[in-house]
Scaffold this motif. Structure first.
Motif, PDB file in Angstrom:
ATOM      1  N   MET A   1       0.833  -1.210   0.041  1.00  0.00           N
ATOM      2  CA  MET A   1      -0.028   0.160   0.066  1.00  0.00           C
ATOM      3  C   MET A   1       0.761   1.315   0.041  1.00  0.00           C
ATOM      4  O   MET A   1       0.547   2.179  -0.547  1.00  0.00           O
ATOM      5  N   ALA A   2       2.200   1.218   0.675  1.00  0.00           N
ATOM      6  CA  ALA A   2       2.847   2.470   0.820  1.00  0.00           C
ATOM      7  C   ALA A   2       4.219   2.296   0.254  1.00  0.00           C
ATOM      8  O   ALA A   2       4.826   1.288   0.275  1.00  0.00           O
ATOM      9  N   PRO A   7       2.762   7.528   2.421  1.00  0.00           N
ATOM     10  CA  PRO A   7       1.503   6.701   1.959  1.00  0.00           C
ATOM     11  C   PRO A   7       0.753   6.775   0.751  1.00  0.00           C
ATOM     12  O   PRO A   7       0.608   7.905   0.327  1.00  0.00           O
ATOM     13  N   MET A   9      -2.731   5.125  -1.824  1.00  0.00           N
ATOM     14  CA  MET A   9      -3.568   3.939  -2.062  1.00  0.00           C
ATOM     15  C   MET A   9      -3.924   3.836  -3.624  1.00  0.00           C
ATOM     16  O   MET A   9      -4.097   5.012  -4.206  1.00  0.00           O
ATOM     17  N   GLN A  33     -10.637  -4.342  10.384  1.00  0.00           N
ATOM     18  CA  GLN A  33     -11.218  -4.504   8.964  1.00  0.00           C
ATOM     19  C   GLN A  33     -12.824  -4.647   9.221  1.00  0.00           C
ATOM     20  O   GLN A  33     -13.587  -4.329   8.315  1.00  0.00           O
ATOM     21  N   SER A  46      -9.702  -3.531  -2.562  1.00  0.00           N
ATOM     22  CA  SER A  46      -9.489  -2.318  -2.619  1.00  0.00           C
ATOM     23  C   SER A  46      -9.341  -1.101  -1.513  1.00  0.00           C
ATOM     24  O   SER A  46      -8.939  -0.322  -1.443  1.00  0.00           O
ATOM     25  N   ARG A  48      -9.086  -2.467   1.761  1.00  0.00           N
ATOM     26  CA  ARG A  48      -8.203  -2.835   2.931  1.00  0.00           C
ATOM     27  C   ARG A  48      -7.125  -2.003   3.175  1.00  0.00           C
ATOM     28  O   ARG A  48      -6.793  -1.852   4.295  1.00  0.00           O
ATOM     29  N   PRO A  49      -6.479  -1.429   2.054  1.00  0.00           N
ATOM     30  CA  PRO A  49      -5.437  -0.502   2.563  1.00  0.00           C
ATOM     31  C   PRO A  49      -5.556   0.778   3.250  1.00  0.00           C
ATOM     32  O   PRO A  49      -4.886   1.445   3.720  1.00  0.00           O
ATOM     33  N   PRO A  52      -3.995   0.845   6.851  1.00  0.00           N
ATOM     34  CA  PRO A  52      -2.500   1.466   6.841  1.00  0.00           C
ATOM     35  C   PRO A  52      -2.499   2.747   6.616  1.00  0.00           C
ATOM     36  O   PRO A  52      -1.588   3.581   7.010  1.00  0.00           O
ATOM     37  N   PHE A  53      -3.204   3.244   5.583  1.00  0.00           N
ATOM     38  CA  PHE A  53      -3.161   4.812   5.211  1.00  0.00           C
ATOM     39  C   PHE A  53      -3.537   5.616   6.281  1.00  0.00           C
ATOM     40  O   PHE A  53      -2.735   6.706   6.717  1.00  0.00           O
ATOM     41  N   SER A 132      -3.770  10.096  -3.914  1.00  0.00           N
ATOM     42  CA  SER A 132      -3.938   9.896  -2.457  1.00  0.00           C
ATOM     43  C   SER A 132      -3.871  11.320  -1.612  1.00  0.00           C
ATOM     44  O   SER A 132      -4.496  11.726  -0.958  1.00  0.00           O
TER      45      SER A 132
END
Length: 202
Positions: A1-2, A7, A9, A33, A46, A48-49, A52-53, A132
């Motif tokens: 993702m990063a 970061p 997406m 989640q 698409s 799920r990130p 983390p973001f 992003s």
């Protein structure tokens, strides 16, 4: 993702959706989640990130717990300032190159992204970082500052000689008594004087 530095997406439209729904949903003890899917309605690979973001931009702690920045973002009065702070946190390498990068157009932003990351200008990563960055920037207000609740200011009041404010419910009086005692060595005389004072004045 990063990327190693900033970061991003690939499906950066989910950043916009997630942040809009974060403002309406209750604050979870942990942004999981399951919360993303069931409470925010964002499911699939698409989306799920998003977590983390949000961690990389300071909205969530390492354990997924919402931070104070997350809570401030949900407050309409502080939302813009909080998003601006999140942008500075997540994209610090870009701000180190240009402290006004949030005011830059896409062409200048792309140049700074390439400089900061070392990625090829034509790579999909660069496009995803720009998308992003702009998705989060749409919520940001760099002119705003976090609001602090000011302490109540007492109205000035006139103070009388007694030291109590005019219009108060109580009156404080002070008085002084001067005694001229007779020249006598008889202790009974003094006892009688102070006994009379105690009974009639105190």
């Amino acid at each position: 993702m990063a990327d190693k530095q900033v970061p991003y997406m690939a499906a950066y439209g989910n950043i916009t959706k997630a942040l809009e729904k974060v403002k309406a949903a209750q604050v979870p003890s942990r942004f999981s989640q399951d919360f993303l899917e069931t409470k925010l309605g964002l499911s699939g690979g698409s989306a799920r990130p998003v977590i983390p973001f949000l961690k990389r931009t300071g909205f969530l702690g390492p354990d997924g717990a919402p931070t104070e920045l997350y809570r401030r973002f949900r407050n309409d009065a502080q939302s813009g300032a909080a998003a601006a702070e999140a942008l500075r946190i997540g994209y610090a390498p870009l701000f180190e190159i240009n402290e006004y990068i949030h005011d830059a157009g896409d062409t200048q932003l792309k140049g700074v992204v390439v400089q900061a990351t070392g990625a090829e200008p034509t790579s999909s990563t660069v496009g995803a970082i720009i998308g992003s960055f702009n998705a989060l920037k749409a919520f940001a207000d760099f002119q705003a500052s976090p609001e602090a609740e000011a302490p109540p200011v007492d109205e000035p009041s006139e103070v009388g000689p007694s030291g109590s404010a005019a219009g108060g419910s109580g009156i404080n009086l002070g008085y002084t008594i001067n005694l001229n005692l007779p020249a006598t060595s008889d202790i009974a005389v003094f006892d009688a004087i102070f006994k009379s004072l105690r009974e009639h004045l105190l």
